[in-house]
Write an enzyme that holds these catalytic residues in place. Structure first.
Site, PDB file in Angstrom:
ATOM      1  N   GLU A  54      39.407  50.291  38.932  1.00  0.00           N
ATOM      2  CA  GLU A  54      38.184  51.046  39.214  1.00  0.00           C
ATOM      3  C   GLU A  54      38.332  52.421  38.566  1.00  0.00           C
ATOM      4  OE1 GLU A  54      35.252  49.929  40.557  1.00  0.00           O
ATOM      5  OE2 GLU A  54      34.844  51.887  39.678  1.00  0.00           O
ATOM      6  N   CYS A  67      39.590  47.331  30.188  1.00  0.00           N
ATOM      7  CA  CYS A  67      38.481  47.372  31.149  1.00  0.00           C
ATOM      8  C   CYS A  67      38.299  48.790  31.720  1.00  0.00           C
ATOM      9  CB  CYS A  67      38.686  46.300  32.208  1.00  0.00           C
ATOM     10  SG  CYS A  67      37.142  45.840  33.001  1.00  0.00           S
ATOM     11  N   HIS A  76      40.377  41.618  30.131  1.00  0.00           N
ATOM     12  CA  HIS A  76      41.705  41.762  30.741  1.00  0.00           C
ATOM     13  C   HIS A  76      42.723  40.860  30.028  1.00  0.00           C
ATOM     14  CE1 HIS A  76      41.008  43.916  34.672  1.00  0.00           C
ATOM     15  NE2 HIS A  76      39.748  43.620  34.362  1.00  0.00           N
ATOM     16  N   GLU A 115      45.832  40.909  30.081  1.00  0.00           N
ATOM     17  CA  GLU A 115      47.023  40.647  30.919  1.00  0.00           C
ATOM     18  C   GLU A 115      46.803  39.445  31.835  1.00  0.00           C
ATOM     19  OE1 GLU A 115      44.742  42.784  31.537  1.00  0.00           O
ATOM     20  OE2 GLU A 115      44.459  43.044  33.694  1.00  0.00           O
TER      21      GLU A 115
HETATM   22  N1  GLN Z   1      33.722  48.292  36.581  1.00  0.00           N
HETATM   23  C1  GLN Z   1      35.037  48.846  36.721  1.00  0.00           C
HETATM   24  C2  GLN Z   1      35.018  50.356  36.523  1.00  0.00           C
HETATM   25  O1  GLN Z   1      34.025  50.923  36.392  1.00  0.00           O
HETATM   26  C3  GLN Z   1      35.993  48.233  35.726  1.00  0.00           C
HETATM   27  C4  GLN Z   1      36.282  46.806  36.113  1.00  0.00           C
HETATM   28  C5  GLN Z   1      37.624  46.321  35.688  1.00  0.00           C
HETATM   29  O2  GLN Z   1      38.499  47.090  35.283  1.00  0.00           O
HETATM   30  N2  GLN Z   1      37.826  45.039  35.849  1.00  0.00           N
HETATM   31  O3  GLN Z   1      36.035  50.979  36.516  1.00  0.00           O
END
Ligand code: GLN
Length: 191
Positions: free
Chosen positions: A49, A80, A174, A176
């Protein structure tokens, strides 16, 4: 490969990155403090997040030391949420969320929809051997703009999902979470 990878371990999917490095025989450590970062010569910023990670970077007094290392050209791989934290522009973020601006891209947070719209697909990645890479997208950021100095290494549905500028690599997905370690190897060999 004589490198030590620091995996930012404030929040999110950091453990799978440590495992991926271990499988490649690459030394990788969790980074939560500035002194842990000092001992590393490259960094992975994981998924999770981005709003929480941004807050924790300040709380752990890691933002400035990390910004400084990025300015000095330390190789970085953001996946991400990590892509969001390395981007120059973020839309649909929290007003107090900050990014490092280490790669000239604009991203929209959650640009592919919510958790239940997560998906995976086979991607062709220009810098890897021809076998497709199975990519997992979870509340992924959508890349809305790519600067002149940025190379797009893979796209999905016409949108960039893997980009590189110098020694900064970012993926909307992702890597990983796939058993395929080619992208981690590629990052660990970047200079
Ligand atoms: N939506 C998430 C964010 O804003 C990211 C999601 C993720 O890393 N799988 O940080």
């Amino acid at each position: 490969m004589t490198t030590r990878v620091g995996v930012l371990a404030l929040q999110g999917a950091f453990r799978a990155h440590l495992d991926a490095c271990a499988e490649l025989g690459v030394d990788a450590v969790e980074v939560r403090t500035a002194s842990q970062l000092d001992g590393c010569d490259r960094v992975i910023i994981p998924g999770g997040e981005s709003t929480t990670m941004s807050m924790m970077l300040d709380r752990n007094e890691l933002r400035e030391p990390l910004a400084e290392r990025l300015d000095q050209g330390m190789p970085a791989f953001g996946t991400c949420a990590g892509m969001i934290l390395l981007a120059t522009e973020v839309s649909d973020g929290r007003p107090d969320q900050k990014s490092f601006g280490a790669i000239d891209i604009a991203v929209q947070r959650n640009g592919y929809g919510r958790q239940n719209q997560s998906f995976s697909d086979a991607l062709a990645i220009s810098v890897l051997s021809t076998d497709a890479f199975h990519a997992v997208f979870i509340r992924a950021p959508r890349v809305e703009r790519v600067g002149d100095g940025v190379e797009v290494l893979a796209s999905y549905d016409g949108d960039p999902v893997l980009c590189q500028q110098g020694s900064v690599l970012v993926s909307a997905f992702h890597p990983e979470l796939s058993p395929d370690r080619r992208l981690h190897r590629y990052f660990c060999e970047l200079s």
